[in-house]
Design a protein around this motif. Structure first.
Motif, PDB file in Angstrom:
ATOM      1  N   ALA A  83       8.542   5.404   3.907  1.00 48.75           N
ATOM      2  CA  ALA A  83       7.790   6.582   3.461  1.00 48.75           C
ATOM      3  C   ALA A  83       8.726   7.771   3.250  1.00 48.75           C
ATOM      4  CB  ALA A  83       6.706   6.930   4.472  1.00 48.75           C
ATOM      5  N   GLU A  84       9.698   7.919   4.139  1.00 44.80           N
ATOM      6  CA  GLU A  84      10.675   9.003   3.998  1.00 44.80           C
ATOM      7  C   GLU A  84      11.565   8.781   2.777  1.00 44.80           C
ATOM      8  OE1 GLU A  84      12.704   9.032   7.710  1.00 44.80           O
ATOM      9  OE2 GLU A  84      11.010   9.914   8.814  1.00 44.80           O
TER      10      GLU A  84
ATOM     11  N   GLN B 214      -5.241  11.077   0.935  1.00 48.22           N
ATOM     12  CA  GLN B 214      -4.565  10.946   2.219  1.00 48.22           C
ATOM     13  C   GLN B 214      -4.645   9.470   2.606  1.00 48.22           C
ATOM     14  OE1 GLN B 214      -6.430  12.646   5.819  1.00 48.22           O
ATOM     15  NE2 GLN B 214      -4.481  13.637   6.249  1.00 48.22           N
ATOM     16  N   ILE B 215      -3.499   8.826   2.776  1.00 46.08           N
ATOM     17  CA  ILE B 215      -3.449   7.402   3.099  1.00 46.08           C
ATOM     18  C   ILE B 215      -3.216   7.275   4.603  1.00 46.08           C
ATOM     19  CG2 ILE B 215      -2.522   5.169   2.410  1.00 46.08           C
ATOM     20  CD1 ILE B 215      -3.462   6.903   0.049  1.00 46.08           C
TER      21      ILE B 215
ATOM     22  N   LEU C 295       0.835  -1.202   0.000  1.00 48.67           N
ATOM     23  CA  LEU C 295       0.000   0.000   0.000  1.00 48.67           C
ATOM     24  C   LEU C 295       0.871   1.254   0.000  1.00 48.67           C
ATOM     25  CD1 LEU C 295      -2.640   1.559   0.196  1.00 48.67           C
ATOM     26  CD2 LEU C 295      -2.676   1.095   2.659  1.00 48.67           C
ATOM     27  N   LEU C 296       1.851   1.287   0.876  1.00 48.45           N
ATOM     28  CA  LEU C 296       2.719   2.464   0.950  1.00 48.45           C
ATOM     29  C   LEU C 296       3.432   2.700  -0.382  1.00 48.45           C
ATOM     30  CD1 LEU C 296       3.927   4.489   3.234  1.00 48.45           C
ATOM     31  CD2 LEU C 296       5.964   3.080   2.939  1.00 48.45           C
ATOM     32  N   GLU C 297       3.970   1.633  -0.964  1.00 48.13           N
ATOM     33  CA  GLU C 297       4.737   1.770  -2.199  1.00 48.13           C
ATOM     34  C   GLU C 297       3.857   1.994  -3.421  1.00 48.13           C
ATOM     35  OE1 GLU C 297       7.091  -1.775  -1.974  1.00 48.13           O
ATOM     36  OE2 GLU C 297       8.444  -0.922  -0.450  1.00 48.13           O
ATOM     37  N   SER C 298       2.525   1.877  -3.234  1.00 49.82           N
ATOM     38  CA  SER C 298       1.609   2.216  -4.326  1.00 49.82           C
ATOM     39  C   SER C 298       1.428   3.730  -4.466  1.00 49.82           C
ATOM     40  CB  SER C 298       0.239   1.566  -4.088  1.00 49.82           C
ATOM     41  OG  SER C 298      -0.514   2.275  -3.097  1.00 49.82           O
ATOM     42  N   ILE C 299       1.729   4.481  -3.408  1.00 43.07           N
ATOM     43  CA  ILE C 299       1.434   5.923  -3.398  1.00 43.07           C
ATOM     44  C   ILE C 299       2.128   6.663  -4.541  1.00 43.07           C
ATOM     45  CG2 ILE C 299       1.586   8.063  -2.055  1.00 43.07           C
ATOM     46  CD1 ILE C 299       1.200   6.338   0.487  1.00 43.07           C
ATOM     47  N   PRO C 300       3.440   6.443  -4.789  1.00 40.77           N
ATOM     48  CA  PRO C 300       4.068   7.165  -5.909  1.00 40.77           C
ATOM     49  C   PRO C 300       3.456   6.817  -7.271  1.00 40.77           C
ATOM     50  CG  PRO C 300       5.742   6.218  -4.456  1.00 40.77           C
ATOM     51  CD  PRO C 300       4.426   5.635  -4.046  1.00 40.77           C
TER      52      PRO C 300
ATOM     53  N   GLU D 285       4.035  13.419   3.013  1.00 41.65           N
ATOM     54  CA  GLU D 285       2.948  14.411   2.960  1.00 41.65           C
ATOM     55  C   GLU D 285       1.599  13.771   2.629  1.00 41.65           C
ATOM     56  OE1 GLU D 285       2.877  16.990  -0.680  1.00 41.65           O
ATOM     57  OE2 GLU D 285       4.793  15.974  -1.102  1.00 41.65           O
ATOM     58  N   TYR D 286       1.628  12.575   2.058  1.00 42.43           N
ATOM     59  CA  TYR D 286       0.378  11.903   1.687  1.00 42.43           C
ATOM     60  C   TYR D 286      -0.096  10.913   2.750  1.00 42.43           C
ATOM     61  CZ  TYR D 286       2.170  13.543  -2.817  1.00 42.43           C
ATOM     62  OH  TYR D 286       2.679  14.319  -3.820  1.00 42.43           O
ATOM     63  N   THR D 287       0.669  10.751   3.822  1.00 41.39           N
ATOM     64  CA  THR D 287       0.376   9.693   4.790  1.00 41.39           C
ATOM     65  C   THR D 287       0.031  10.247   6.169  1.00 41.39           C
ATOM     66  OG1 THR D 287       2.706   9.483   5.424  1.00 41.39           O
ATOM     67  CG2 THR D 287       1.940   8.099   3.607  1.00 41.39           C
ATOM     68  N   ARG D 288      -0.687   9.415   6.919  1.00 46.40           N
ATOM     69  CA  ARG D 288      -0.941   9.675   8.334  1.00 46.40           C
ATOM     70  C   ARG D 288      -0.715   8.367   9.082  1.00 46.40           C
ATOM     71  NH1 ARG D 288      -0.827  12.944  11.450  1.00 46.40           N
ATOM     72  NH2 ARG D 288      -2.740  12.549  12.614  1.00 46.40           N
ATOM     73  N   PHE D 289      -0.065   8.455  10.251  1.00 51.74           N
ATOM     74  CA  PHE D 289       0.205   7.285  11.083  1.00 51.74           C
ATOM     75  C   PHE D 289      -0.308   7.558  12.503  1.00 51.74           C
ATOM     76  CE2 PHE D 289       3.426   6.998   7.729  1.00 51.74           C
ATOM     77  CZ  PHE D 289       3.376   5.657   7.391  1.00 51.74           C
ATOM     78  N   PRO D 290      -1.599   7.356  12.739  1.00 49.53           N
ATOM     79  CA  PRO D 290      -2.131   7.619  14.092  1.00 49.53           C
ATOM     80  C   PRO D 290      -1.600   6.677  15.161  1.00 49.53           C
ATOM     81  CG  PRO D 290      -3.890   7.561  12.451  1.00 49.53           C
ATOM     82  CD  PRO D 290      -2.665   7.032  11.784  1.00 49.53           C
ATOM     83  N   GLY D 291      -1.004   5.529  14.758  1.00 46.22           N
ATOM     84  CA  GLY D 291      -0.518   4.558  15.735  1.00 46.22           C
ATOM     85  C   GLY D 291      -1.637   3.698  16.284  1.00 46.22           C
TER      86      GLY D 291
END
Length: 365
Positions: A236-237, A219-220, A205-210, A243-249
Motif C-alpha cells: 500500500a505504501e 475507503q477500502i 483488491l489492494l492493487e485495484s485501488i489505483p 489514504e484510501y485504506t484502513r487496516f483495523p487488524g
C-alpha cells in the motif's frame, strides 16, 4: 427417546457455528453435548501435534462413555493435516470405545490433494479407513463433492452438501461503531474481511485501488490479520494509496460481524479452498452487494447480477471494474441488497439443521 449427539467443537475457529448447530439440533429434539475437537497449535512440532491429537482423542472417548451418544459429529477439514487428525482420533475411538456410535464429519474447507497422494499411508491406510468408518461427510459446496467423486466414487457416496448457519441479527449498523473504527461517513466503504493471505485475493483488491475511477470517494477496509499483513501494508505504501485504506487488524467475531452492516459492499476476490466463506455469506445476510470469485458455495447459491458480480481473484483490473460498476449503479446495488437478504433465509438455524437431520436420520435405517 431423543437421539443424542456429541458435537466436536473447535477450540478457536468456528466455535459460534458449532454452538448454533447445537442449538439448532436441540430445537429439532436432539440432546447435544459439546466436546473440544480441532486443530492443535500451528507452531508446534509434528510429535507435539500428534501427542495433542491423541490427548484430545482420548478425551472424546471419555465423553463418549459418559454421554453414550447415537452420533459423534466432528467439525474438521478435509485436507492432509485434518485428515491425519481424523484418522488418529477415529482409530483411538475404534480401539477404546466398545459401544456403537455413528461418526459424521463436517468439513470447513478442503484440499483434495489428500486423495491424490501416492504414499502407502494415505492411499492404503488413511483414506480406506475413513471411508469405512465415517458414515456421512458434510461438505459445503457441490464443487467439493464433485472433486471427491472424481478421485474416490466410494467416498463420494457418503458426501452430502450443506451450508453454515448465518444470523443477520448479529450485524448492527451503528454510528458509534463507525466512529470507533474510523469508517468515513462520506465515503463508499468497500469491505474485505478475512485472513490476510494472498489466496484470499487481498493483493488483487489492494492493487485495484489505483485503477478505480471512484477511488477518491472510496475507503477500502481490510479487516483481519495473517501472515501477509506486513507485506500488504508495505505494498500500500509502495503504491501510495494508504489514504484510501484502513487496516483495523484482528477483530473478535462477535464485534467483527458489525462491519457488514456498516459497509456499502463486500469485495472478497478469494481463490482459496474455503468451502463456505463466512465473510461472504454474512455480507449476503446483511444485504450487502458483493463481488467474489465464482467458486464453491458462492457458485452454488449466488448468481450474477442478481446477487453478485464475478471477478477473477488474481486480477486487479477485474476487481477494479466490478467495484466501479457497483459504485456507479445505485439501482443494481439496491436490487442485490434485497435479493441477498432473501437468499440468506436458506442459512437459518432451522433450514441448515433440518437438512442435516434428514441425512442423519437416513443413516439409522
Amino acid at each position: 427417546m431423543a437421539q443424542r449427539i456429541l458435537v466436536g467443537v473447535p477450540p478457536k475457529h468456528h466455535v459460534l457455528l458449532s454452538q448454533d448447530e447445537i442449538a439448532g439440533f436441540t430445537d429439532l429434539g436432539y440432546t447435544c453435548k459439546p466436546v473440544t475437537y480441532g486443530r492443535n497449535d500451528a507452531t508446534a512440532g509434528k510429535l507435539k501435534k500428534i501427542w495433542g491429537t491423541m490427548g484430545k482423542a482420548f478425551n472424546v472417548v471419555k465423553e463418549l462413555y459418559a454421554f453414550k451418544p447415537h452420533i459423534l459429529y466432528l467439525n474438521s477439514r478435509f485436507e492432509p493435516v485434518g485428515s491425519v487428525r481424523d484418522f488418529i482420533t477415529i482409530l483411538i475411538i475404534k480401539l477404546f470405545y466398545l459401544r456403537k456410535v455413528r461418526i459424521v464429519i463436517k468439513t470447513h474447507g478442503s484440499d483434495i490433494s489428500v486423495l491424490e497422494r501416492e504414499s502407502f499411508f494415505y492411499r492404503k491406510l488413511l483414506i480406506p479407513f475413513l471411508r469405512k468408518h465415517v458414515v456421512a461427510w458434510f461438505f459445503l459446496s457441490n464443487d467439493e463433492k464433485e472433486l471427491v467423486r472424481k478421485y474416490d466414487p466410494g467416498l463420494a457416496r457418503k458426501v452430502f452438501v450443506t451450508a453454515n448457519i448465518v444470523d443477520p441479527a448479529r450485524s448492527v449498523a451503528s454510528l458509534a461503531f463507525r466512529e470507533k473504527y474510523s469508517l468515513d461517513e462520506n465515503k463508499f466503504k468497500v469491505l474485505f474481511c478475512g485472513r490476510m493471505v494472498r489466496a484470499k485475493g487481498v493483493f488483487s483488491l489492494l492493487e485495484s485501488i489505483p485503477l478505480l475511477s471512484c477511488k477518491e470517494d472510496c475507503q477500502i477496509v481490510f479487516v483481519g490479520d495473517g501472515p501477509d499483513m506486513a507485506a500488504l501494508k508495505k505494498r500500500a505504501e509502495e503504491l501510495n494509496i494508504t489514504e484510501y485504506t484502513r487496516f483495523p487488524g484482528f477483530v473478535p467475531d462477535h464485534e467483527c460481524d458489525h462491519f457488514y452492516a456498516n459497509a456499502d459492499m463486500l469485495a472478497f476476490p478469494t481463490y482459496d479452498s474455503e468451502g463456505f466463506p463466512m465473510a461472504l455469506f454474512k455480507s449476503v445476510a446483511a444485504g450487502l452487494p458483493v463481488i467474489t470469485s465464482c467458486i464453491r458455495a458462492a457458485k452454488d447459491h449466488l448468481s450474477e447480477p442478481d446477487n453478485v458480480l464475478w471477478v477473477d481473484g488474481q486480477s486487479a483490473a477485474s476487481v477494479a471494474k466490478a467495484i466501479d460498476t457497483l459504485y456507479d449503479n445505485h439501482a443494481l446495488r439496491n436490487a442485490m441488497s434485497q435479493n441477498n437478504r432473501t437468499i440468506a433465509k436458506k442459512f437459518t438455524r432451522l433450514e441448515v439443521c433440518a437438512g442435516m437431520h434428514e441425512v442423519m436420520m437416513s443413516l439409522s435405517h
